[in-house]
Design a protein around this motif. Structure first.
Motif, mmCIF file in Angstrom:
data_model
loop_
_atom_site.group_PDB
_atom_site.id
_atom_site.type_symbol
_atom_site.label_atom_id
_atom_site.label_comp_id
_atom_site.label_asym_id
_atom_site.label_seq_id
_atom_site.Cartn_x
_atom_site.Cartn_y
_atom_site.Cartn_z
ATOM 1 N N SER A 1 0.821 -1.208 0.000
ATOM 2 C CA SER A 1 0.000 0.000 0.000
ATOM 3 C C SER A 1 0.859 1.263 0.000
ATOM 4 O O SER A 1 0.553 2.243 -0.704
ATOM 5 C CB SER A 1 -0.935 0.009 1.208
ATOM 6 O OG SER A 1 -0.191 -0.072 2.415
ATOM 7 N N ARG A 2 1.953 1.235 0.758
ATOM 8 C CA ARG A 2 2.850 2.397 0.808
ATOM 9 C C ARG A 2 3.630 2.539 -0.502
ATOM 10 O O ARG A 2 3.850 3.658 -0.984
ATOM 11 C CB ARG A 2 3.818 2.272 1.986
ATOM 12 C CG ARG A 2 3.162 2.112 3.349
ATOM 13 C CD ARG A 2 2.423 3.378 3.779
ATOM 14 N NE ARG A 2 3.281 4.525 3.901
ATOM 15 C CZ ARG A 2 3.976 4.841 5.015
ATOM 16 N NH1 ARG A 2 3.895 4.054 6.084
ATOM 17 N NH2 ARG A 2 4.713 5.930 5.067
ATOM 18 N N LEU A 3 4.043 1.411 -1.077
ATOM 19 C CA LEU A 3 4.755 1.448 -2.352
ATOM 20 C C LEU A 3 3.855 1.978 -3.465
ATOM 21 O O LEU A 3 4.277 2.807 -4.285
ATOM 22 C CB LEU A 3 5.241 0.052 -2.721
ATOM 23 C CG LEU A 3 6.549 -0.413 -2.090
ATOM 24 C CD1 LEU A 3 6.757 -1.894 -2.364
ATOM 25 C CD2 LEU A 3 7.729 0.395 -2.604
ATOM 26 N N ASP A 4 2.608 1.495 -3.509
ATOM 27 C CA ASP A 4 1.673 1.938 -4.545
ATOM 28 C C ASP A 4 1.452 3.439 -4.468
ATOM 29 O O ASP A 4 1.427 4.136 -5.497
ATOM 30 C CB ASP A 4 0.344 1.198 -4.402
ATOM 31 C CG ASP A 4 0.453 -0.279 -4.748
ATOM 32 O OD1 ASP A 4 1.447 -0.656 -5.391
ATOM 33 O OD2 ASP A 4 -0.455 -1.034 -4.362
ATOM 34 N N ALA A 5 1.268 3.948 -3.258
ATOM 35 C CA ALA A 5 1.046 5.387 -3.092
ATOM 36 C C ALA A 5 2.290 6.184 -3.501
ATOM 37 O O ALA A 5 2.182 7.238 -4.152
ATOM 38 C CB ALA A 5 0.672 5.682 -1.639
ATOM 39 N N LEU A 6 3.462 5.667 -3.130
ATOM 40 C CA LEU A 6 4.707 6.347 -3.472
ATOM 41 C C LEU A 6 4.912 6.415 -4.978
ATOM 42 O O LEU A 6 5.249 7.475 -5.532
ATOM 43 C CB LEU A 6 5.881 5.607 -2.815
ATOM 44 C CG LEU A 6 7.288 6.062 -3.208
ATOM 45 C CD1 LEU A 6 7.524 7.497 -2.781
ATOM 46 C CD2 LEU A 6 8.332 5.140 -2.577
ATOM 47 N N LEU A 7 4.671 5.297 -5.669
ATOM 48 C CA LEU A 7 4.904 5.250 -7.116
ATOM 49 C C LEU A 7 3.840 6.019 -7.892
ATOM 50 O O LEU A 7 4.122 6.537 -8.979
ATOM 51 C CB LEU A 7 4.964 3.799 -7.569
ATOM 52 C CG LEU A 7 6.196 3.045 -7.061
ATOM 53 C CD1 LEU A 7 6.050 1.548 -7.288
ATOM 54 C CD2 LEU A 7 7.465 3.567 -7.730
ATOM 55 N N ALA A 8 2.644 6.093 -7.350
ATOM 56 C CA ALA A 8 1.611 6.906 -7.997
ATOM 57 C C ALA A 8 1.982 8.390 -7.930
ATOM 58 O O ALA A 8 1.744 9.150 -8.878
ATOM 59 C CB ALA A 8 0.264 6.671 -7.327
ATOM 60 N N ALA A 9 2.572 8.793 -6.812
ATOM 61 C CA ALA A 9 2.953 10.196 -6.647
ATOM 62 C C ALA A 9 4.276 10.528 -7.337
ATOM 63 O O ALA A 9 4.481 11.662 -7.779
ATOM 64 C CB ALA A 9 3.058 10.520 -5.155
ATOM 65 N N ARG A 10 5.184 9.536 -7.433
ATOM 66 C CA ARG A 10 6.504 9.753 -8.007
ATOM 67 C C ARG A 10 6.824 8.643 -9.012
ATOM 68 O O ARG A 10 7.637 7.761 -8.753
ATOM 69 C CB ARG A 10 7.575 9.771 -6.899
ATOM 70 C CG ARG A 10 7.410 10.862 -5.864
ATOM 71 C CD ARG A 10 7.814 12.221 -6.454
ATOM 72 N NE ARG A 10 7.836 13.253 -5.430
ATOM 73 C CZ ARG A 10 6.793 13.978 -5.070
ATOM 74 N NH1 ARG A 10 5.612 13.786 -5.668
ATOM 75 N NH2 ARG A 10 6.903 14.898 -4.130
ATOM 76 N N PRO A 11 6.178 8.662 -10.180
ATOM 77 C CA PRO A 11 6.379 7.584 -11.156
ATOM 78 C C PRO A 11 7.817 7.466 -11.653
ATOM 79 O O PRO A 11 8.209 6.427 -12.184
ATOM 80 C CB PRO A 11 5.415 7.932 -12.291
ATOM 81 C CG PRO A 11 5.085 9.372 -12.100
ATOM 82 C CD PRO A 11 5.170 9.638 -10.642
ATOM 83 N N GLN A 12 8.636 8.504 -11.448
ATOM 84 C CA GLN A 12 10.029 8.428 -11.878
ATOM 85 C C GLN A 12 10.815 7.380 -11.096
ATOM 86 O O GLN A 12 11.889 6.935 -11.528
ATOM 87 C CB GLN A 12 10.717 9.792 -11.737
ATOM 88 C CG GLN A 12 10.866 10.302 -10.320
ATOM 89 C CD GLN A 12 9.697 11.176 -9.879
ATOM 90 O OE1 GLN A 12 8.579 11.001 -10.381
ATOM 91 N NE2 GLN A 12 9.959 12.108 -8.994
ATOM 92 N N TYR A 13 10.283 6.942 -9.952
ATOM 93 C CA TYR A 13 10.984 5.935 -9.159
ATOM 94 C C TYR A 13 10.871 4.525 -9.755
ATOM 95 O O TYR A 13 11.594 3.617 -9.336
ATOM 96 C CB TYR A 13 10.438 5.911 -7.729
ATOM 97 C CG TYR A 13 10.762 7.144 -6.918
ATOM 98 C CD1 TYR A 13 11.860 7.944 -7.212
ATOM 99 C CD2 TYR A 13 9.958 7.520 -5.838
ATOM 100 C CE1 TYR A 13 12.154 9.070 -6.471
ATOM 101 C CE2 TYR A 13 10.248 8.652 -5.085
ATOM 102 C CZ TYR A 13 11.342 9.419 -5.411
ATOM 103 O OH TYR A 13 11.622 10.533 -4.662
#
Length: 240
Positions: free
Chosen positions: A122-134
């Motif tokens: 859940s934390r990874l999904d939120a992070l990648l949605a906000a920062r797709p460059q990661y």
């Protein structure tokens, strides 16, 4: 059902930063992604013999090994067991399901009491949605595993059992990530598990290990193999 890992008491994620930075992938990613992963992570303990997850189970995030060792293995439809690799600090794993959204591809079980860093899905999904460059930086972790897997396939196709076994011992000693203090001298792996990794019988693995022991390259111990002569092992692996 696998034994669920439990939060590690009185421990702090960031006190393991120096260890994580000795890993090739984590040290190479951008500082903002490192910080984001640490902020999202929790520590989990797993006793020896307990299973972290099993093949076919829903993915629950990304992990790093901070202490102990995990065996990655599987069982075929015919019931044949395979041991693929051993993960020790500071190896990261679990990225395949992150990319394809599928279930776990193999079993992960603690060979020793283990401490893990866990970044939940859940934390990874939120992070990648906000920062797709990661995505690209996480893709480097997957690419490194794929590169090593292709080299292992090549060894399987081209090398005899002896050099194949020696190369697998070297891979286990050097780890998937740079080890603190250099290569590991003792590999906590049974001869049967090593035989499955190299696709030979236990009897053949035992004969090959005894030959290496007779040359003073390894020492066979209860529950493990100690490497006495890394240069000699590289020569046996046809790398020198």
């Amino acid at each position: 059902m696998p034994a669920r890992s439990q939060p590690a008491a009185n421990d702090d994620v960031r006190q393991h930063l120096a260890l994580l930075l000795r890993g090739r992938w984590f040290a190479g990613i951008s500082a903002p992604l490192r910080e984001a992963l640490l902020d999202a992570a929790a520590l989990r303990s797993l006793p020896a013999g307990a299973r972290l997850f099993g093949r076919g189970e829903p993915a629950d995030g990304l992990y790093a090994v901070l202490r102990g060792a995990l065996l990655i293995s599987g069982v075929s439809e015919a019931g044949r067991q395979s041991s693929l690799l051993v993960l020790e600090p500071p190896s990261w794993f679990g990225e395949i399901a992150l990319f394809d959204g599928g279930p776990r591809t193999h079993d992960a079980q603690a060979l020793q009491d283990a401490l893990l860093l866990h970044v939940p899905s859940s934390r990874l999904d939120a992070l990648l949605a906000a920062r797709p460059q990661y995505w690209r930086e996480l893709g480097l972790l997957l690419a490194d595993k794929l590169r090593r897997a292709l080299l292992a396939f090549e060894d399987q196709a081209l090398l005899g059992a002896g050099p194949r076994l020696a190369r697998r011992l070297l891979m286990l000693a050097e780890g998937f990530e740079t080890r603190p203090g250099g290569p590991c001298q003792r590999i906590a792996l049974s001869q049967e598990q090593l035989a499955m990794m190299v696709a030979v019988s236990r009897q053949t693995a035992n004969q090959l290990l005894k030959a290496l022991a007779a040359r003073g390259i390894v020492s066979l111990q209860r529950g493990g193999i100690e490497i006495l002569d890394p240069a000699g092992l590289r020569a046996a692996a046809a790398l020198d």
